[in-house]
Design a protein around this motif. Sequence first.
Motif, PDB file in Angstrom:
ATOM      1  N   THR A 274       5.825  14.680  -6.522  1.00 43.16           N
ATOM      2  CA  THR A 274       4.567  14.863  -7.245  1.00 43.16           C
ATOM      3  C   THR A 274       4.114  16.310  -7.121  1.00 43.16           C
ATOM      4  OG1 THR A 274       3.275  14.200  -5.291  1.00 43.16           O
ATOM      5  CG2 THR A 274       3.856  12.473  -6.862  1.00 43.16           C
ATOM      6  N   ILE A 275       3.217  16.723  -8.029  1.00 46.91           N
ATOM      7  CA  ILE A 275       2.795  18.122  -8.049  1.00 46.91           C
ATOM      8  C   ILE A 275       1.887  18.466  -6.877  1.00 46.91           C
ATOM      9  CG2 ILE A 275       3.106  18.346 -10.539  1.00 46.91           C
ATOM     10  CD1 ILE A 275       0.076  18.035 -10.841  1.00 46.91           C
ATOM     11  N   ASN A 276       1.228  17.455  -6.301  1.00 43.28           N
ATOM     12  CA  ASN A 276       0.465  17.654  -5.069  1.00 43.28           C
ATOM     13  C   ASN A 276       0.316  16.302  -4.381  1.00 43.28           C
ATOM     14  OD1 ASN A 276      -1.957  16.315  -6.105  1.00 43.28           O
ATOM     15  ND2 ASN A 276      -2.340  18.199  -7.243  1.00 43.28           N
ATOM     16  N   GLN A 277      -0.343  16.302  -3.234  1.00 43.39           N
ATOM     17  CA  GLN A 277      -0.414  15.078  -2.427  1.00 43.39           C
ATOM     18  C   GLN A 277      -1.369  14.029  -2.995  1.00 43.39           C
ATOM     19  OE1 GLN A 277      -1.451  18.136  -1.610  1.00 43.39           O
ATOM     20  NE2 GLN A 277      -3.004  18.137   0.018  1.00 43.39           N
ATOM     21  N   TYR A 278      -2.143  14.417  -4.026  1.00 35.87           N
ATOM     22  CA  TYR A 278      -3.091  13.474  -4.622  1.00 35.87           C
ATOM     23  C   TYR A 278      -2.613  12.931  -5.959  1.00 35.87           C
ATOM     24  CZ  TYR A 278      -6.166  15.526  -1.122  1.00 35.87           C
ATOM     25  OH  TYR A 278      -6.699  15.963   0.064  1.00 35.87           O
ATOM     26  N   ASP A 279      -1.557  13.488  -6.519  1.00 32.28           N
ATOM     27  CA  ASP A 279      -1.155  13.166  -7.878  1.00 32.28           C
ATOM     28  C   ASP A 279      -0.214  11.968  -7.922  1.00 32.28           C
ATOM     29  OD1 ASP A 279      -1.189  13.826 -10.747  1.00 32.28           O
ATOM     30  OD2 ASP A 279       0.950  14.183 -10.425  1.00 32.28           O
ATOM     31  N   LEU A 280      -0.705  10.830  -7.482  1.00 35.53           N
ATOM     32  CA  LEU A 280      -0.044   9.557  -7.683  1.00 35.53           C
ATOM     33  C   LEU A 280      -1.150   8.520  -7.761  1.00 35.53           C
ATOM     34  CD1 LEU A 280       3.207   8.186  -6.140  1.00 35.53           C
ATOM     35  CD2 LEU A 280       1.188   6.730  -6.316  1.00 35.53           C
TER      36      LEU A 280
ATOM     37  N   GLY B  53      -2.067  -0.928  -9.457  1.00 38.89           N
ATOM     38  CA  GLY B  53      -2.275  -2.277  -8.925  1.00 38.89           C
ATOM     39  C   GLY B  53      -1.322  -3.322  -9.458  1.00 38.89           C
ATOM     40  N   ASP B  54      -0.513  -2.960 -10.454  1.00 40.92           N
ATOM     41  CA  ASP B  54       0.418  -3.923 -11.045  1.00 40.92           C
ATOM     42  C   ASP B  54       1.866  -3.591 -10.711  1.00 40.92           C
ATOM     43  OD1 ASP B  54       0.777  -1.638 -12.514  1.00 40.92           O
ATOM     44  OD2 ASP B  54       0.408  -2.550 -14.475  1.00 40.92           O
ATOM     45  N   GLY B  55       2.070  -2.768  -9.677  1.00 45.57           N
ATOM     46  CA  GLY B  55       3.405  -2.347  -9.295  1.00 45.57           C
ATOM     47  C   GLY B  55       3.829  -1.039  -9.922  1.00 45.57           C
ATOM     48  N   THR B  56       2.986  -0.460 -10.778  1.00 46.26           N
ATOM     49  CA  THR B  56       3.305   0.816 -11.409  1.00 46.26           C
ATOM     50  C   THR B  56       2.309   1.876 -10.963  1.00 46.26           C
ATOM     51  OG1 THR B  56       1.939   0.480 -13.396  1.00 46.26           O
ATOM     52  CG2 THR B  56       4.189  -0.399 -13.424  1.00 46.26           C
ATOM     53  N   TYR B  57       2.654   3.121 -11.260  1.00 49.35           N
ATOM     54  CA  TYR B  57       1.780   4.227 -10.921  1.00 49.35           C
ATOM     55  C   TYR B  57       1.949   5.337 -11.943  1.00 49.35           C
ATOM     56  CZ  TYR B  57       6.185   5.732  -8.760  1.00 49.35           C
ATOM     57  OH  TYR B  57       7.503   6.049  -8.539  1.00 49.35           O
ATOM     58  N   VAL B  58       0.977   6.254 -11.956  1.00 54.61           N
ATOM     59  CA  VAL B  58       0.984   7.375 -12.890  1.00 54.61           C
ATOM     60  C   VAL B  58       1.095   8.665 -12.100  1.00 54.61           C
ATOM     61  CG1 VAL B  58      -0.320   8.633 -14.655  1.00 54.61           C
ATOM     62  CG2 VAL B  58      -0.378   6.120 -14.599  1.00 54.61           C
ATOM     63  N   ILE B  59       1.982   9.558 -12.557  1.00 54.53           N
ATOM     64  CA  ILE B  59       2.085  10.897 -11.988  1.00 54.53           C
ATOM     65  C   ILE B  59       2.033  11.905 -13.126  1.00 54.53           C
ATOM     66  CG2 ILE B  59       3.429  10.132  -9.985  1.00 54.53           C
ATOM     67  CD1 ILE B  59       5.901  11.334 -11.362  1.00 54.53           C
TER      68      ILE B  59
ATOM     69  N   VAL C  82       0.863  -1.181   0.000  1.00 55.72           N
ATOM     70  CA  VAL C  82       0.000   0.000   0.000  1.00 55.72           C
ATOM     71  C   VAL C  82       0.898   1.230   0.000  1.00 55.72           C
ATOM     72  CG1 VAL C  82      -1.617   1.372   1.395  1.00 55.72           C
ATOM     73  CG2 VAL C  82      -1.937  -1.093   1.179  1.00 55.72           C
ATOM     74  N   ILE C  83       0.538   2.228  -0.797  1.00 58.77           N
ATOM     75  CA  ILE C  83       1.224   3.519  -0.747  1.00 58.77           C
ATOM     76  C   ILE C  83       0.398   4.450   0.134  1.00 58.77           C
ATOM     77  CG2 ILE C  83       2.060   5.507  -2.046  1.00 58.77           C
ATOM     78  CD1 ILE C  83       3.609   2.913  -2.535  1.00 58.77           C
ATOM     79  N   ALA C  84       1.025   5.006   1.175  1.00 62.97           N
ATOM     80  CA  ALA C  84       0.369   5.951   2.076  1.00 62.97           C
ATOM     81  C   ALA C  84       1.052   7.308   1.934  1.00 62.97           C
ATOM     82  CB  ALA C  84       0.462   5.467   3.518  1.00 62.97           C
ATOM     83  N   VAL C  85       0.296   8.377   2.184  1.00 67.11           N
ATOM     84  CA  VAL C  85       0.823   9.736   2.046  1.00 67.11           C
ATOM     85  C   VAL C  85       0.669  10.465   3.376  1.00 67.11           C
ATOM     86  CG1 VAL C  85       0.669  11.928   0.809  1.00 67.11           C
ATOM     87  CG2 VAL C  85       0.179   9.774  -0.393  1.00 67.11           C
ATOM     88  N   VAL C  86       1.781  10.983   3.894  1.00 65.10           N
ATOM     89  CA  VAL C  86       1.764  11.815   5.092  1.00 65.10           C
ATOM     90  C   VAL C  86       1.892  13.273   4.650  1.00 65.10           C
ATOM     91  CG1 VAL C  86       2.939  12.409   7.240  1.00 65.10           C
ATOM     92  CG2 VAL C  86       2.755  10.006   6.535  1.00 65.10           C
ATOM     93  N   LEU C  87       0.965  14.098   5.110  1.00 65.72           N
ATOM     94  CA  LEU C  87       0.935  15.528   4.764  1.00 65.72           C
ATOM     95  C   LEU C  87       1.254  16.355   6.000  1.00 65.72           C
ATOM     96  CD1 LEU C  87       0.063  17.884   2.761  1.00 65.72           C
ATOM     97  CD2 LEU C  87      -2.168  17.711   3.866  1.00 65.72           C
ATOM     98  N   GLY C  88       2.126  17.338   5.834  1.00 65.91           N
ATOM     99  CA  GLY C  88       2.441  18.256   6.910  1.00 65.91           C
ATOM    100  C   GLY C  88       2.263  19.689   6.468  1.00 65.91           C
TER     101      GLY C  88
END
Length: 302
Positions: free
Chosen positions: A276-282, A286-292, A240-246
Amino acid sequence: MRVFSRKNDHGVEVYDAELNLVRTFAVPPRSTYKEPGSEGHAVPASRDRLFYATDTAVLKVDPEGREQWRFELGARGPNCGVSYTDVALSADDTRLWVYAPNAMADRGRPDEWIVLDAATGAPLTRHELPTVGHGGDHVALSDGRMLLEVGEGQDGVQIYLAGPGTPPHDYGWGDRSLHGVSPDETRFVTVGHDTDDLIVHAFPSGDTLFTVTLPDFGFADDEDDLFLEWSPGFLDDDTVIAVVLGVDEEEDTDWWRHFRVDARTGEVLGELEITTINQYDLDVLGDGTYVITDTDGTLRRM
């Protein structure tokens, strides 16, 4: 792999698996609180049709924008609030699921979850929901079922599961935001409405498998202006990819970091070194890849 598309000022752009632009569908401008326009959209695997919602209807169009069918939702009333209709195709593209936020749209009837025949627009099933939602997000499952998250603003979030011929199951939490199902469809991930924890649940039961909180990422539990963002997802069955925002109060800026979490144990495996350009842009695939999105607006699969 699912069809990748995005809405921008030019319309809805549709891409192939290599992220080459296939076509752009012209749609009305985005709907806002004050101005009507287009809302949620869905693209089938053929990439030659577009389903989209407006503030009053759901439509199917061809690449030239010619209407193939229209399903009327009804006009928004004079006391409408923020109300955003979402649509999603079933895994086999035969059904279109529609979340209609009727209460906030002031249509004089409860919120509905509607299933339409994707070929004809004919209604197959209509479920009334006890929500007063501003909008919804769908997750399609391989067997034809669908998950729906309904956001009710400060009142929380509701999550439902239904099949083509089965009534919605309400998970009953009221305070958890849905962020995807594992590729093998054995687990799903949520984040608390107060953004202080991430939970991986067994699917479809919803039983908690593990909980991850800010200290697991190396941050103090009582730090102000630190959040687990509403943007995790399954990179693959194991991660799982998780994002921490500060929030940097002195600089009046936000910062965010992406972390890899073992999807079976909850162990934090380390930081994903990505900008990434913002905290939502990833967008995990599901196949080990992602789009930014690159700084010039180009989509990149990594």
